[in-house]
Design an enzyme around this catalytic site. Structure first.
Site, mmCIF file in Angstrom:
data_model
loop_
_atom_site.group_PDB
_atom_site.id
_atom_site.type_symbol
_atom_site.label_atom_id
_atom_site.label_comp_id
_atom_site.label_asym_id
_atom_site.label_seq_id
_atom_site.Cartn_x
_atom_site.Cartn_y
_atom_site.Cartn_z
ATOM 1 N N GLY A 72 -20.215 2.206 -15.455
ATOM 2 C CA GLY A 72 -20.915 3.033 -14.490
ATOM 3 C C GLY A 72 -22.382 2.660 -14.379
ATOM 4 N N GLY A 120 -16.510 2.261 -17.086
ATOM 5 C CA GLY A 120 -15.950 2.622 -15.796
ATOM 6 C C GLY A 120 -15.040 1.562 -15.207
ATOM 7 N N GLU A 143 -19.066 3.038 -25.454
ATOM 8 C CA GLU A 143 -19.848 4.244 -25.179
ATOM 9 C C GLU A 143 -20.450 4.896 -26.419
ATOM 10 O OE1 GLU A 143 -17.108 3.536 -21.780
ATOM 11 O OE2 GLU A 143 -16.912 3.532 -23.954
ATOM 12 N N ASP A 151 -14.606 7.356 -22.042
ATOM 13 C CA ASP A 151 -14.143 8.323 -21.049
ATOM 14 C C ASP A 151 -13.288 7.617 -19.995
ATOM 15 O OD1 ASP A 151 -16.355 6.974 -19.950
ATOM 16 O OD2 ASP A 151 -16.888 8.683 -18.683
#
Length: 356
Positions: A72, A120, A143, A151
């Protein structure tokens, strides 16, 4: 490259090439990092391709030579978190809904995971029906180094890897090559990059209604010889050390093992956010008992909102991406300080929910 339908060459290129609906991430200088606007465009493209009877399958790919997607747009999230904004709440909600949409997509969805595939990028590719990796693939969910956790459905994917491979990748943030990704059930076929143009052309010529089994048969015609990745070769050690349900026990097991591989894993964990490590392990164990990707995404969303409010996320991004001093000051600074009460905050109900 012929294109029947195409968008302008912005940050996302959407086109129909023969039977394939192509989604190409187009920020090569930023390693195709995903923005909120790109996420929305992907959702729109999926709707259009689902409705188009001429589209037999989706191809996801990244522009440039370095990889599919580095994750992301962390800088944007960092600035919003510092300003107490709401980008995280909006971006993650829409991103996670797209992740679930990909997993549910009624037509075959082929993800070409060449080069770097992180964060992402795993969300866009890891839930595809057909996932291709190469000898250049470098897949990671790093992360924990940002005070975060894997995630975009990463807890669902990692918790379904054989043995403790997923726990290893989630807690260390280290990279899987193509063979390791295949062994961890994060990919379906490994090919040599030299064969991608021919395979891609074959995909654009498939007929509408091609089912998943027939498509997999096509992919396997281009598969590279079977091989064992460097991480997979250490599965016995990984299964022993990472089977524990507390980070402290895992760390102790790695130290006790004492091998070069175990100490490298210990070193990789030692500079990560202590709260990120504990939250990650808790989410992985909960995901292992979960029945659906959507259940995991809903849990991840609650945890992500707590991350966005925490000092560790801003500090982790500062140290890794903004100042690049690689010297984050975590709060708390060690595992002992991360109490069950702190971890529980990441799982607490909120007055928000995802609708899939």
């Amino acid at each position: 490259m012929s294109s029947d339908v195409a968008t302008e060459a912005g940050e996302l290129i959407v086109a129909r090439e023969g039977a394939a609906g192509v989604i190409r991430l187009n920020r090569p200088k930023a390693l195709n990092a995903l923005t909120l606007e790109m996420t929305r465009e992907i959702a729109t493209a999926l709707d259009a391709f689902e409705a188009d009877p001429k589209v037999a399958l989706i191809i996801l790919e990244g522009a440039g030579e370095r990889g599919l997607c580095a994750g992301g747009d962390i800088r944007g999230l960092y600035e919003s978190a510092k300003a107490k904004g709401d980008l995280g709440k909006i971006f993650w909600r829409e991103e996670y809904i797209v992740n679930a949409r990909i997993a549910q997509f009624p037509k075959p969805y082929v993800a070409y995971m060449d080069g770097f595939v992180m964060g992402g990028g795993v969300g866009l590719a890891g839930h595809a029906s057909h996932r291709i990796v190469t000898e250049k693939t470098r897949m990671a969910m790093p992360e924990v180094g940002l005070g975060f956790f894997p995630d975009v459905g990463g807890t669902w994917l990692l918790s379904r890897a054989p043995g403790e491979l997923g726990t290893y990748f989630g807690l260390t943030g280290l990279t899987a090559n193509g063979a390791d990704a295949l062994a961890a059930h994060m990919a379906d076929v490994l090919i040599d990059t030299v064969n991608w143009p021919a395979l891609r052309e074959a995909l654009t010529k498939l007929s509408a209604g091609t089912d998943a089994t027939a498509l997999m048969t096509t992919l396997k015609k281009f598969a590279a010889p079977e091989q064992t990745g460097p991480v997979t070769a250490q599965r016995a050690q990984i299964n022993r050390a990472f089977a524990h349900d507390s980070v402290e026990e895992i760390v102790a097991a790695l130290e006790q093992d004492g091998s070069d591989f175990a100490l490298a894993a210990f070193k990789a964990m030692s500079d990560k956010s202590p709260r990120g490590l504990k939250v990650t392990l808790k989410l992985l164990r909960l995901a292992r008992a979960s029945k659906s990707l959507e259940e995991c995404l809903s849990r991840e969303y609650l945890a992500a909102l707590e991350v966005f409010d925490s000092a560790d996320f801003v500090e982790g991004v500062r140290a890794a991406i903004i100042d690049k001093d690689r010297n984050p000051k975590w709060q708390p600074p060690d595992l002992k300080g991360v109490t069950p009460e702190i971890v529980a905050r990441y799982l607490a109900p909120r007055d928000v929910a995802l609708t899939f």
